[in-house]
Write a protein that holds these residues in place. Structure first.
Motif, short mmCIF file in Angstrom:
data_model
loop_
_atom_site.label_atom_id
_atom_site.label_comp_id
_atom_site.label_asym_id
_atom_site.label_seq_id
_atom_site.Cartn_x
_atom_site.Cartn_y
_atom_site.Cartn_z
N ARG A 215 0.86 -1.19 0.00
CA ARG A 215 0.00 0.00 0.00
C ARG A 215 0.89 1.24 0.00
NH1 ARG A 215 -3.37 -0.88 4.63
NH2 ARG A 215 -2.15 0.47 5.95
N ILE A 216 0.61 2.15 -0.88
CA ILE A 216 1.41 3.38 -0.95
C ILE A 216 0.71 4.45 -0.10
CG2 ILE A 216 2.33 5.17 -2.49
CD1 ILE A 216 3.61 2.49 -3.07
N GLU A 217 1.38 4.88 0.96
CA GLU A 217 0.79 5.86 1.88
C GLU A 217 1.30 7.25 1.51
OE1 GLU A 217 0.87 4.34 5.95
OE2 GLU A 217 -0.80 3.09 5.28
N ASP A 218 0.60 7.85 0.57
CA ASP A 218 1.08 9.11 -0.03
C ASP A 218 0.12 10.27 0.20
OD1 ASP A 218 -0.93 8.07 -1.56
OD2 ASP A 218 -0.02 8.57 -3.48
N ILE A 219 -0.51 10.30 1.38
CA ILE A 219 -1.46 11.39 1.63
C ILE A 219 -0.77 12.74 1.77
CG2 ILE A 219 -3.38 10.08 2.63
CD1 ILE A 219 -2.09 10.73 5.40
N ASP A 220 0.51 12.71 2.14
CA ASP A 220 1.25 13.97 2.28
C ASP A 220 1.76 14.37 0.89
OD1 ASP A 220 2.93 16.05 2.83
OD2 ASP A 220 3.79 15.12 4.62
N THR A 221 0.93 15.07 0.17
CA THR A 221 1.25 15.33 -1.25
C THR A 221 2.39 16.33 -1.46
OG1 THR A 221 -0.67 16.77 -1.19
CG2 THR A 221 -0.95 14.65 -2.30
N THR A 222 2.81 17.00 -0.39
CA THR A 222 3.96 17.88 -0.57
C THR A 222 5.27 17.09 -0.53
OG1 THR A 222 3.87 18.38 1.78
CG2 THR A 222 2.91 20.01 0.30
N SER B 245 -3.69 8.36 -1.77
CA SER B 245 -4.10 9.68 -2.28
C SER B 245 -5.30 9.59 -3.23
CB SER B 245 -2.93 10.35 -3.00
OG SER B 245 -2.50 9.55 -4.08
N ARG B 246 -5.61 8.38 -3.69
CA ARG B 246 -6.75 8.22 -4.60
C ARG B 246 -8.06 7.96 -3.87
NH1 ARG B 246 -3.81 4.72 -9.28
NH2 ARG B 246 -2.34 6.38 -9.82
N HIS B 247 -8.01 7.92 -2.55
CA HIS B 247 -9.21 7.51 -1.80
C HIS B 247 -9.55 8.50 -0.69
CE1 HIS B 247 -9.00 3.67 -3.86
NE2 HIS B 247 -7.71 3.67 -3.60
N LEU B 248 -9.22 9.76 -0.89
CA LEU B 248 -9.38 10.74 0.19
C LEU B 248 -10.83 10.84 0.67
CD1 LEU B 248 -6.89 13.54 -0.92
CD2 LEU B 248 -6.56 11.71 0.74
N PRO C 227 -8.99 25.21 10.61
CA PRO C 227 -8.71 24.33 11.76
C PRO C 227 -8.09 23.00 11.38
CG PRO C 227 -11.01 24.11 11.15
CD PRO C 227 -10.40 25.09 10.17
N VAL C 228 -7.46 22.36 12.35
CA VAL C 228 -7.20 20.92 12.26
C VAL C 228 -8.35 20.31 13.06
CG1 VAL C 228 -4.70 21.22 12.21
CG2 VAL C 228 -5.81 20.71 14.38
N TRP C 229 -8.62 19.01 12.87
CA TRP C 229 -9.66 18.35 13.67
C TRP C 229 -9.00 17.33 14.58
CZ3 TRP C 229 -14.93 19.41 13.78
CH2 TRP C 229 -15.34 20.41 12.87
N ARG C 230 -9.30 17.47 15.87
CA ARG C 230 -8.68 16.60 16.87
C ARG C 230 -9.69 15.61 17.43
NH1 ARG C 230 -3.72 18.10 18.68
NH2 ARG C 230 -3.02 20.14 17.94
N LEU C 231 -9.19 14.44 17.80
CA LEU C 231 -10.02 13.46 18.50
C LEU C 231 -10.07 13.87 19.97
CD1 LEU C 231 -11.40 10.60 18.42
CD2 LEU C 231 -9.20 9.69 19.16
N ARG D 235 -5.46 16.85 9.28
CA ARG D 235 -4.45 17.91 9.24
C ARG D 235 -4.95 19.10 8.43
NH1 ARG D 235 1.26 15.18 7.86
NH2 ARG D 235 1.28 17.02 6.56
N ARG D 236 -4.36 20.25 8.71
CA ARG D 236 -4.75 21.48 8.02
C ARG D 236 -4.45 21.38 6.52
NH1 ARG D 236 -2.51 24.84 11.89
NH2 ARG D 236 -4.47 25.09 12.98
N ASP D 237 -3.29 20.83 6.19
CA ASP D 237 -2.86 20.83 4.78
C ASP D 237 -3.52 19.72 3.96
OD1 ASP D 237 -1.53 18.91 6.25
OD2 ASP D 237 0.46 19.30 5.44
N THR D 238 -3.65 18.53 4.53
CA THR D 238 -4.14 17.41 3.72
C THR D 238 -5.60 17.03 4.02
OG1 THR D 238 -3.37 15.83 5.35
CG2 THR D 238 -1.83 16.40 3.60
N GLY D 239 -6.11 17.49 5.16
CA GLY D 239 -7.49 17.17 5.53
C GLY D 239 -7.65 15.76 6.11
#
Ligand code: GLU
Length: 286
Positions: free
Chosen positions: A41-48, A77-80, A136-140, A177-181
């Motif tokens: 599985r490619i964990e590429d949510i951090d697109t920067t 990144s294809r399943h946000l 915002p960021v969303w926290r648990l 996260r703020r940047d990636t959601g």
């Protein structure tokens, strides 16, 4: 005999494939056993940090090594939208709250460190906050989450037994996260459940993260996998891996004339695997 397992190797393409990845990939393959399923599985949510070029290079290096997934490779990144749907559920259950604090503000107000070394959020926005010019960021809300669960969930570590969870010591972690959601903990637990992963294999650097991920699994009613955290690779001198040890990557070793077989058999890879838990019936005859 152990039951067939579904394992996964989940690299983040923030750089080229290196020997640390080789250990993780091989360990996951070994722990799946002959009749199990091994997934990549490619964990590429951090697109920067994760670029399409790095993803392509990573996949090419894995192919060259002969480490192939038993099912089509999933690329996060294809399943946000799938991860957003989980956030919506948790938000509806009032388990998330928006936080507008800056890193600086948190650092100034924080007094505690979590088991993984991160700063524990001091809870500033927990009971309501808004800020016109900040996303915002969303926290648990960890306190609420643990109240709902009525326990701090632990986990089964292969070779060690039941481990007590420490989620309460992490505080209100960021799930969006703020940047990636989205966030690592969110996506990793969602995908492990979706893909039917029975045995989470990964490096010991993520051992502590398990406490948090178990909370998400319990909240969402996802199955509990077992965990196997492998030893990390060390440089020849017991220190951080150096270029001389192969830290420059599989690609560079290949250019120097190493074969795939030799890379998989690299002394540092063997050493890390030898220091990791592998059931007797899964030990490769090498
Ligand atoms: N993507 C994570 C990493 O490369 C690994 C996630 C996991 O195995 O839980 O560090």
């Amino acid at each position: 005999m152990t039951l067939p397992a579904t394992t996964r190797f989940a690299p983040s393409p923030t750089g080229f494939l290196h020997l640390g990845h080789v250990v993780s990939g091989l360990y996951s393959r070994i722990m799946a056993g002959e009749s199990g399923r091994f997934l990549i599985r490619i964990e590429d949510i951090d697109t920067t940090r994760c670029t399409p070029e790095l993803t392509a290079a990573l996949r090419e290096d894995l192919d060259w090594l002969g480490l192939s997934s038993d099912e089509p490779v999933r690329q996060q990144s294809r399943h946000l939208l799938q991860y957003q749907a989980v956030l919506d559920i948790l938000r509806e259950r009032r388990l998330l709250y928006p936080c507008f604090c800056t890193r600086r503000e948190i650092a100034d107000a924080a007094t505690q460190t979590a088991p993984d070394g991160s700063v524990v959020y001091p809870g500033t926005c927990r009971h309501g906050a808004s800020h016109a010019d900040r996303e915002p960021v969303w926290r648990l809300d960890m306190g609420r989450a643990l109240d709902v669960l009525q326990q701090v969930p632990g986990w089964q570590e292969l070779g060690r037994g039941r481990i007590a969870g420490q989620a309460d010591a992490f505080g209100d972690i960021v799930l969006a996260r703020r940047d990636t959601g989205v966030s690592y903990h969110l996506c990793v637990t969602h995908d492990d459940a979706l893909q039917g992963v029975t045995t989470v294999t990964r490096g010991r650097d993520l051992y502590e993260a398990t406490s948090v991920q178990r909370v998400l699994q319990e909240l969402m009613g996802w199955p509990e996998p077992v965990y196997a955290h492998h030893a990390l690779i060390m440089g020849a001198d017991g220190q951080k891996l150096s270029k001389r040890d192969g830290a420059e990557g599989v690609r560079a070793l290949r250019q120097e004339g190493w074969t795939a077989r030799l890379v998989l058999d690299h002394p540092l890879v063997r050493q890390a695997l030898a220091a990791s838990f592998i059931p007797a019936d899964r030990r490769p005859d090498r």
